[in-house]
Scaffold this motif. Structure first.
Motif, PDB file in Angstrom:
ATOM      1  N   THR A 123       0.832  -1.204   0.000  1.00 22.89           N
ATOM      2  CA  THR A 123       0.000   0.000   0.000  1.00 22.89           C
ATOM      3  C   THR A 123       0.867   1.256   0.000  1.00 22.89           C
ATOM      4  N   LEU A 124       1.913   1.278   0.832  1.00 23.19           N
ATOM      5  CA  LEU A 124       2.810   2.422   0.879  1.00 23.19           C
ATOM      6  C   LEU A 124       3.476   2.647  -0.473  1.00 23.19           C
ATOM      7  N   ASN A 125       3.949   1.591  -1.110  1.00 16.69           N
ATOM      8  CA  ASN A 125       4.564   1.723  -2.437  1.00 16.69           C
ATOM      9  C   ASN A 125       3.570   2.276  -3.456  1.00 16.69           C
ATOM     10  N   ARG A 126       2.326   1.807  -3.405  1.00 11.15           N
ATOM     11  CA  ARG A 126       1.312   2.297  -4.339  1.00 11.15           C
ATOM     12  C   ARG A 126       1.046   3.784  -4.126  1.00 11.15           C
ATOM     13  N   VAL A 127       0.876   4.180  -2.856  1.00 10.54           N
ATOM     14  CA  VAL A 127       0.603   5.584  -2.546  1.00 10.54           C
ATOM     15  C   VAL A 127       1.771   6.473  -2.973  1.00 10.54           C
ATOM     16  N   LEU A 128       2.997   6.041  -2.692  1.00  9.12           N
ATOM     17  CA  LEU A 128       4.170   6.816  -3.083  1.00  9.12           C
ATOM     18  C   LEU A 128       4.296   6.923  -4.598  1.00  9.12           C
ATOM     19  N   ARG A 129       4.022   5.830  -5.296  1.00 11.98           N
ATOM     20  CA  ARG A 129       4.096   5.841  -6.766  1.00 11.98           C
ATOM     21  C   ARG A 129       3.063   6.817  -7.341  1.00 11.98           C
ATOM     22  N   GLU A 130       1.843   6.776  -6.818  1.00 13.15           N
ATOM     23  CA  GLU A 130       0.792   7.681  -7.302  1.00 13.15           C
ATOM     24  C   GLU A 130       1.134   9.138  -6.997  1.00 13.15           C
ATOM     25  N   ALA A 131       1.652   9.394  -5.803  1.00 16.43           N
ATOM     26  CA  ALA A 131       2.027  10.763  -5.434  1.00 16.43           C
ATOM     27  C   ALA A 131       3.152  11.270  -6.330  1.00 16.43           C
ATOM     28  N   GLU A 132       4.119  10.434  -6.590  1.00 16.49           N
ATOM     29  CA  GLU A 132       5.240  10.834  -7.431  1.00 16.49           C
ATOM     30  C   GLU A 132       4.799  11.075  -8.869  1.00 16.49           C
ATOM     31  N   ALA A 133       3.878  10.250  -9.356  1.00 19.92           N
ATOM     32  CA  ALA A 133       3.406  10.406 -10.733  1.00 19.92           C
ATOM     33  C   ALA A 133       2.660  11.717 -10.924  1.00 19.92           C
ATOM     34  N   SER A 134       2.033  12.219  -9.866  1.00 18.85           N
ATOM     35  CA  SER A 134       1.260  13.459  -9.989  1.00 18.85           C
ATOM     36  C   SER A 134       2.093  14.709  -9.734  1.00 18.85           C
ATOM     37  N   MET A 135       3.344  14.530  -9.323  1.00 17.64           N
ATOM     38  CA  MET A 135       4.198  15.681  -9.021  1.00 17.64           C
ATOM     39  C   MET A 135       4.839  16.228 -10.289  1.00 17.64           C
ATOM     40  N   PRO A 136       4.833  17.568 -10.455  1.00 18.75           N
ATOM     41  CA  PRO A 136       5.510  18.145 -11.618  1.00 18.75           C
ATOM     42  C   PRO A 136       7.017  18.056 -11.428  1.00 18.75           C
ATOM     43  N   VAL A 137       7.725  17.845 -12.536  1.00 21.22           N
ATOM     44  CA  VAL A 137       9.180  17.824 -12.496  1.00 21.22           C
ATOM     45  C   VAL A 137       9.660  19.241 -12.742  1.00 21.22           C
ATOM     46  N   PRO A 138      10.487  19.798 -11.844  1.00 22.30           N
ATOM     47  CA  PRO A 138      10.954  21.173 -12.018  1.00 22.30           C
ATOM     48  C   PRO A 138      11.786  21.332 -13.287  1.00 22.30           C
ATOM     49  N   THR A 139      11.725  22.511 -13.856  1.00 20.95           N
ATOM     50  CA  THR A 139      12.512  22.806 -15.045  1.00 20.95           C
ATOM     51  C   THR A 139      13.952  23.079 -14.644  1.00 20.95           C
ATOM     52  N   ARG A 140      14.852  23.002 -15.615  1.00 21.04           N
ATOM     53  CA  ARG A 140      16.266  23.303 -15.360  1.00 21.04           C
ATOM     54  C   ARG A 140      16.419  24.738 -14.860  1.00 21.04           C
ATOM     55  N   ALA A 141      15.623  25.651 -15.420  1.00 17.95           N
ATOM     56  CA  ALA A 141      15.719  27.051 -15.013  1.00 17.95           C
ATOM     57  C   ALA A 141      15.335  27.206 -13.541  1.00 17.95           C
ATOM     58  N   ALA A 142      14.299  26.488 -13.089  1.00 19.12           N
ATOM     59  CA  ALA A 142      13.877  26.581 -11.690  1.00 19.12           C
ATOM     60  C   ALA A 142      14.947  26.031 -10.765  1.00 19.12           C
ATOM     61  N   VAL A 143      15.570  24.912 -11.146  1.00 19.87           N
ATOM     62  CA  VAL A 143      16.637  24.333 -10.327  1.00 19.87           C
ATOM     63  C   VAL A 143      17.818  25.286 -10.260  1.00 19.87           C
ATOM     64  N   ALA A 144      18.185  25.852 -11.405  1.00 25.32           N
ATOM     65  CA  ALA A 144      19.304  26.793 -11.439  1.00 25.32           C
ATOM     66  C   ALA A 144      19.006  28.018 -10.587  1.00 25.32           C
ATOM     67  N   ALA A 145      17.771  28.501 -10.629  1.00 29.31           N
ATOM     68  CA  ALA A 145      17.398  29.680  -9.835  1.00 29.31           C
ATOM     69  C   ALA A 145      17.466  29.384  -8.341  1.00 29.31           C
ATOM     70  N   ASN A 146      17.091  28.167  -7.942  1.00 26.10           N
ATOM     71  CA  ASN A 146      17.086  27.810  -6.523  1.00 26.10           C
ATOM     72  C   ASN A 146      18.472  27.485  -5.994  1.00 26.10           C
TER      73      ASN A 146
END
Length: 164
Positions: free
Chosen positions: A47-70
Motif C-alpha cells: 500500500t505504501l509503495n502504491r501511494v508513493l508511486r501515485e504521489a510521485e506520478a502526480s508531481m511536476p518535475v521542475p525545469t532546469r531554469a527553476a533548479v538553477a534559480a534555486n
C-alpha cells in the motif's frame, strides 16, 4: 519513529530514478534492518509503495531554469532536473488577517480569513490569555499536504485543513 520514517520515505520518493519511471520501491531504498525497524507487513508495504508511486506520478518535475534559480548553479544538459524535494512544500505560506476575534482554538474551530479562505483546526488546542482582534496569521505548508496555522511565532501551531 514510524511517522519519522514514513516522512523520510515520502521525501525520498521524489528523487528521480530514471526519466521514464522515477519511482523506487521502499524495499529497494532501505536495508533489511531498516525495514524490520519500520515494522510494515507485506500488505502495508504494498500500500505504501502504491501511494508513493501515485504521489510521485502526480508531481511536476521542475525545469532546469527553476533548479538553477534555486541553487545558483546551472545544470549540465545531460543531468535530469530533480523532482520536488517535499510533497506540499511547493506552495508558499498564506498570510492574511482573521475575520473576527481569536480567543483560542481546538479541533473543529474554523478560521475565516480576509482573503476569503476558511481553515479548520484538525489538531492542536490553545486558550489565549488575551483575545486577539483580527490578528495577522500565517498558514504554513508542511510535508505531504499538511498545513499549520500560526497566530504568533511564540505560540504552538495548529494543524489545519482548508475548507474553501
Amino acid at each position: 519513529m514510524r511517522r519519522y520514517l514514513l516522512s523520510v520515505l515520502l521525501a525520498a520518493s521524489s528523487f528521480a530514478a530514471t526519466a521514464q519511471d522515477r519511482f523506487v520501491p521502499v524495499e529497494q531504498r532501505l536495508s533489511a534492518a531498516q525495514l524490520a525497524e519500520v515494522g510494515l507487513d507485506a500488505t502495508q508495504l504494498q500500500t505504501l509503495n502504491r501511494v508513493l508511486r501515485e504521489a510521485e506520478a502526480s508531481m511536476p518535475v521542475p525545469t532546469r531554469a527553476a533548479v538553477a534559480a534555486n541553487t545558483g548553479a546551472p545544470l549540465p544538459a545531460n543531468v535530469p532536473a530533480p523532482a520536488a524535494m517535499h510533497l506540499g512544500l511547493e506552495e508558499g505560506p498564506v498570510s492574511a488577517r482573521v475575520v473576527g476575534d481569536v480567543a483560542g482554538w481546538q479541533p473543529g474551530t474554523v478560521f475565516t480569513l480576509d482573503n476569503g479562505q476558511q481553515w479548520q483546526v484538525m489538531k492542536g488546542q490553545m486558550k489565549l490569555r488575551k483575545t486577539l482582534q483580527a490578528p495577522q496569521i500565517e498558514v504554513i505548508p508542511g510535508i505531504a499536504g499538511r498545513w499549520f496555522l500560526q497566530v504568533d511565532e511564540d505560540l504552538p501551531k495548529a494543524r489545519v485543513f482548508r475548507l474553501r
